[in-house]
Structure formats: C-alpha cells, structure tokens
Design a protein around this motif. Structure first.
Motif, PDB file in Angstrom:
ATOM      1  N   ASP A 184      42.188  34.221  36.823  1.00  0.00           N
ATOM      2  CA  ASP A 184      40.667  34.055  36.694  1.00  0.00           C
ATOM      3  C   ASP A 184      40.145  34.139  35.358  1.00  0.00           C
ATOM      4  O   ASP A 184      40.164  35.001  34.711  1.00  0.00           O
ATOM      5  N   GLN A 187      36.020  31.479  36.409  1.00  0.00           N
ATOM      6  CA  GLN A 187      35.520  30.601  37.416  1.00  0.00           C
ATOM      7  C   GLN A 187      34.974  31.471  38.557  1.00  0.00           C
ATOM      8  O   GLN A 187      34.061  30.908  39.214  1.00  0.00           O
ATOM      9  N   HIS A 188      35.586  32.439  39.036  1.00  0.00           N
ATOM     10  CA  HIS A 188      35.296  33.506  40.032  1.00  0.00           C
ATOM     11  C   HIS A 188      34.608  34.758  39.685  1.00  0.00           C
ATOM     12  O   HIS A 188      34.748  35.321  38.256  1.00  0.00           O
ATOM     13  N   ASP A 189      34.042  35.643  40.466  1.00  0.00           N
ATOM     14  CA  ASP A 189      33.791  37.083  40.092  1.00  0.00           C
ATOM     15  C   ASP A 189      35.144  37.748  39.972  1.00  0.00           C
ATOM     16  O   ASP A 189      36.087  37.469  40.508  1.00  0.00           O
TER      17      ASP A 189
END
Length: 230
Positions: A184, A187-189
C-alpha cells in the motif's frame, strides 16, 4: 491526475500480479528473484506498507537502487533487506541491525527519509529502534517527525548512503516457492498511521520533472519507402 507506485510487472522473473499490481506472487525459481516498485525515491520523506500473506521459506522486505537480477538484496551496496525469520537488516553483505522477526500478515511499515538520510521500520504500527537500544515506538516516532536525528534509525544506512541514490521499494523471495506480498503506497487507507511529515508515494509528491513534455524531444518518425525496395 495522480499516479501511485505499484509493483512493477517488468521486474525480472515469472511473477504474478493482481489488485492493480499491488499484490504480487514472487517466485524464486532457480535464482534469487525480487520485485520492485514503479517509482524511485531520490528526495523527500515517504511511508508505505508491505504485508506478506504467504511465505515460502524466508522473506525479505527491502529497497533497491540497481536492478541486478540473480543477486540477493542486501549482499551489495545496491540494496537493503529486512528478513522475516531472523529480523536481520542487511546491507552491503553485512548485518547492520537486528529488529523484530515478522511473519505472515504482519504489516511492515517503511519510512524512507531521502532528504535527511534516514530509514525506519515499523511492525503492526509499532516503530522499532534501529540501534537495538529498546527505545519505545513513541520515542522513535518523535525522532522521525521531530527533526534530523538518526539515533534510532537503521545504522550505517544513513546520510549520503541514502541521499546519493534513488531507492525503489522491493520484496525478495530467496527460497523456492512463492511469496505473496501486498503493498500500500497510499492508494488505500493504511493499516498503521503514517508519520505526519511523510508523503504517499505518488506523482504529486515526487520532485518536479525536468522535461515536462517529452514529445518535444522524442517522437516517432514514419518511413514510407520509395517504391524501389527501400
């Protein structure tokens, strides 16, 4: 539009990719095989996370500055590795730190400071003391966000060792079988909490490009021939 770093499907080997190239099946094959990200870090402070859900034997989170196929990351000055089963951090053929061991589904956070020449690792949102002195996660985090000190950073891998090169996120499987690793890059939490002074690894945070319009310098030229075999 902002583009984020992913795993690079052009990494050497017969690896598999999924989830927009954020998840990779890293196949060792007959040589030490690794994958690398699509973006390098030459300046700035960046945080990202890597989670390995399948480990074939041993597994290594790392950084690479030169894509040298068939050579294990950490054995030369071109890369650094953090090994799961021993906790050893290796650079230039030597163990320069020993951190906590890690296993499947542990979330490894990486903080690379290519402005001040510092590197830190966290495990499941707990920052580790690179000096081996047992400093708390809060103490290490305060150093990360509070200035330029390297008291708790990974030793040896500091200063110009970092700032003189461009470093690329990497993962290596040095044993037979397949590792499955998900990254990651923002892009995401995040599972953990990114340090307040860090950036996500995307094009908006990278240094401005020198050549803004490559088509002014590189373009295709068509050739239709002259009808005489040329």
């Amino acid at each position: 539009m902002v583009n984020y770093c992913t795993w690079n499907p052009l990494s050497p080997g017969i690896h598999t990719y999924a989830d927009g190239n954020l998840t990779a099946g890293v196949v060792q094959g007959t040589r030490n095989r690794w994958i690398m990200g699509t973006m390098g870090i030459s300046s700035g402070i960046y945080y990202w996370e890597q989670t390995t859900t399948t480990i074939s034997g041993s597994s290594q989170v790392g950084l690479i500055s030169e894509p040298i196929d068939g050579v294990e990351i950490g054995t030369g000055a071109f890369g650094l590795s953090y090994q799961n089963n021993s906790g050893a951090v290796q650079y230039s053929g030597a163990t320069i730190a020993t951190l906590s061991t890690w296993t499947t589904n542990d979330v490894i956070g990486i903080l690379l400071d290519n402005t001040n020449g510092r590197l830190y690792f966290s495990k499941n949102d707990s920052w580790m003391d690179g000096s081996g002195g047992g400093a708390s996660s809060a103490t290490v985090l305060a150093e990360i966000t509070g200035g330029t000190s390297t008291s708790y950073a990974i030793p040896t891998f500091v200063g110009t060792v970092i700032t003189d090169k461009t470093w690329i996120p990497s993962h290596q499987n040095p044993h037979s079988g397949t590792d499955t690793v998900t990254a990651d890059f923002g892009q995401h939490d995040y599972v953990g909490t990114a340090p307040s002074n860090s950036s996500k690894l995307n094009t908006s945070a990278l240094p401005a490009v020198t050549i803004e319009n490559p088509s002014l310098h590189f373009s295709g030229i068509g050739y239709t021939g002259n009808g005489l075999g040329q």
